[in-house]
Design an enzyme around this catalytic site. Structure first.
Site: not given
Ligand code: XUL
Ligand code: CO
Length: 469
Positions: A134, A265, A329, A340, A342
């Site tokens: 980003h 996304e 992703d 989320d 991640d």
């Molecule tokens: C948030 C997410 C972000 C996007 C890019 O959930 O996945 O990191 O991938 O803005």
């Molecule tokens: Co993402």
């Protein structure tokens, strides 16, 4: 004595001049960090299944061919700058836990450059060809847009130099339109015109630097493009604004000669209660309504898929059958946690399902697999950053090998083919071509006996699937 001091001073002045001449070189860079960042960590190698070395691949063998393509080309793995280099381990209830040796606790330009050099050492040692960012991860924001853009330009110049020296590439770039308080009502869907304009200016610059860095894709993730309550929201107007915003992005892409793929996304919620790009099907419908299907593909994130009540496989298949599978992703959530998280994906059956779709799609280039995944808050060793990516890459490699096995074996495809074979007939062809109207079908029903209905063979399909694990 005086003479000696003078000589040293002269030497230092010469060295400084030399440093200016070779900006960004490791020894002379002004970011105040000398030597390696990941000391003691070697380049990660493939050692095969019997290896017990946590800092080695057991399955991911970049050059190995699977179904006629090298593993590295199936995946095009990418490291997410924001998680790996800006993730602090902080959560809404607790302070940051990471204490990376190269961090000085500031968001300065000097620190941004140092982090960028750490990023390139990391991806080089990990053996990954791509990275994603980003705008505001890689460079500090400014008091004004001009100042923010100047900061970005300075860090991007360093990144460009490091890229050319290491042959690494940007998989995708994006603009961070969710952290700053000005974006509290959204960016492109904000109720405030000035914020819409600011978001446009920020995306313009982020697209330009992505293009400058040779980025192969550009992502739109609308974390704040949605609503908290419909009672105070003109949903139709906000969606129209999002449509015009994305059309303007397409025009700018063409104007600057950027040939990368534009990606959306999907994510259902978090941080916003309801996000407009809820899931792949909703987003595909949005793109159709606004005449954007030729210009955009989807970036499917597994943890977003499960938040929307689907599996990652479902979202990838939905994107694939709509001709919109652009990027993945690669991450996963926790079945006991409703947000989320991640995490790095370690589920081999899930990886196999993902790769079944990716193979059917013929790969996803110019997209790739971006590890939008972070260490757990409690994982605080530098080597954990490597181990996390290694297990993620090995899991995907196992998924690829299993999927290839299933495709070469053919029995799963044969089971599916047989299931629909009643349509492989003249009448089936008439139906599928849209030529069979209801009168004809009613006539056929009267000529036929009660329909014969075969078993769906789900357990047999599962048996075939698990035997490939
Ligand atoms: C948030 C997410 C972000 C996007 C890019 O959930 O996945 O990191 O991938 O803005
Ligand atoms: Co993402």
């Amino acid at each position: 004595m005086k003479m000696k001091a003078l000589k040293i001073l002269l030497l230092l002045v010469c060295l400084k001049a030399f440093c200016y001449a070779v900006q960004a070189s490791k020894t002379c860079d002004s970011d105040g960090w000398e030597g390696e960042f990941f000391t003691g960590i070697p380049k990660i190698k493939y050692e095969g299944r019997s290896s017990k070395n946590p800092l080695a691949f057991k399955w991911y063998n970049a050059e190995e061919e699977v179904l006629g393509k090298k593993m590295k080309d199936w995946f095009r793995f990418s490291v997410a700058f924001w998680h790996t280099f800006r993730g602090t381990g902080g959560d809404p209830f607790g302070a940051p836990t990471k204490n990376w040796p190269w961090e000085d606790g500031t968001n300065s330009l000097k620190m941004a450059k140092r982090r960028m050099r750490a990023n390139f050492e990391f991806i080089d040692k990990l053996g990954v060809d791509f990275w994603c960012f980003h705008d505001r991860d890689i460079a500090p924001d400014g008091q004004t847009l001009e100042e923010a853009n100047e900061n970005l330009d300075e860090v991007v110049a360093l990144a460009k130099d490091l890229q050319s020296k290491s042959n690494k590439k940007v998989l995708w770039g994006t603009a961070q339109l969710f952290m700053h308080s000005r974006y509290m009502h959204g960016g492109a869907t904000s109720s405030e015109l000035q914020v819409y304009a600011y978001a446009a200016a920020q995306v313009k610059k982020a697209m330009e630097v992505t293009h400058y860095l040779g980025g192969e894709n550009y992502v739109f993730w609308g974390g704040r493009e949605g609503y908290q309550s419909l009672l105070n929201t003109d949903m139709e107007r906000e969606l129209n604004h999002l449509g015009t915003f994305l059309h303007a992005a397409v025009r700018h892409k063409k104007k600057i000669g950027f040939n990368g793929t534009l990606l959306i996304e999907p994510k259902p919620q978090e941080p916003t209660k309801h996000q407009y790009d809820w899931d792949a099907a909703t987003t595909a419908n949005f793109l159709r309504k606004y005449g954007l299907t030729e210009e955009f593909k989807l970036n499917i994130e597994c943890n977003h898929a499960t938040l929307s009540g689907h599996s990652c496989h479902h979202e990838i298949e939905t994107a694939r059958i709509n001709g919109m599978l652009g990027n993945i992703d690669a991450n996963t959530g926790d079945p006991q946690v409703g947000w989320d998280t991640d995490q790095f994906l370690i589920d081999i059956p899930e990886a196999t399902m993902i790769m079944l779709s990716v193979i059917k799609n013929g790969g996803i280039a110019p997209g790739g697999f971006n590890f939008d995944a972070k260490l757990r808050r409690e994982s605080i060793d530098v080597e954990d950053l490597f181990i996390a990516h290694i297990v993620g890459m090995d899991t995907m490699a196992r998924g690829l090998k299993n999927a290839a096995k299933l495709i070469e074996d053919g029995s799963l495809a044969e089971l599916v083919r047989k299931r629909y074979q009643s349509f492989d007939t003249n009448l089936g062809a008439q139906i599928e071509n849209g030529e069979a109207d209801f009168e004809l079908l009613e006539k056929k029903v009267k000529e036929m006996d009660e329909p014969k209905v075969a078993s769906a063979k789900q357990e047999l399909a599962e048996l075939i699937f698990q035997s490939a694990m």
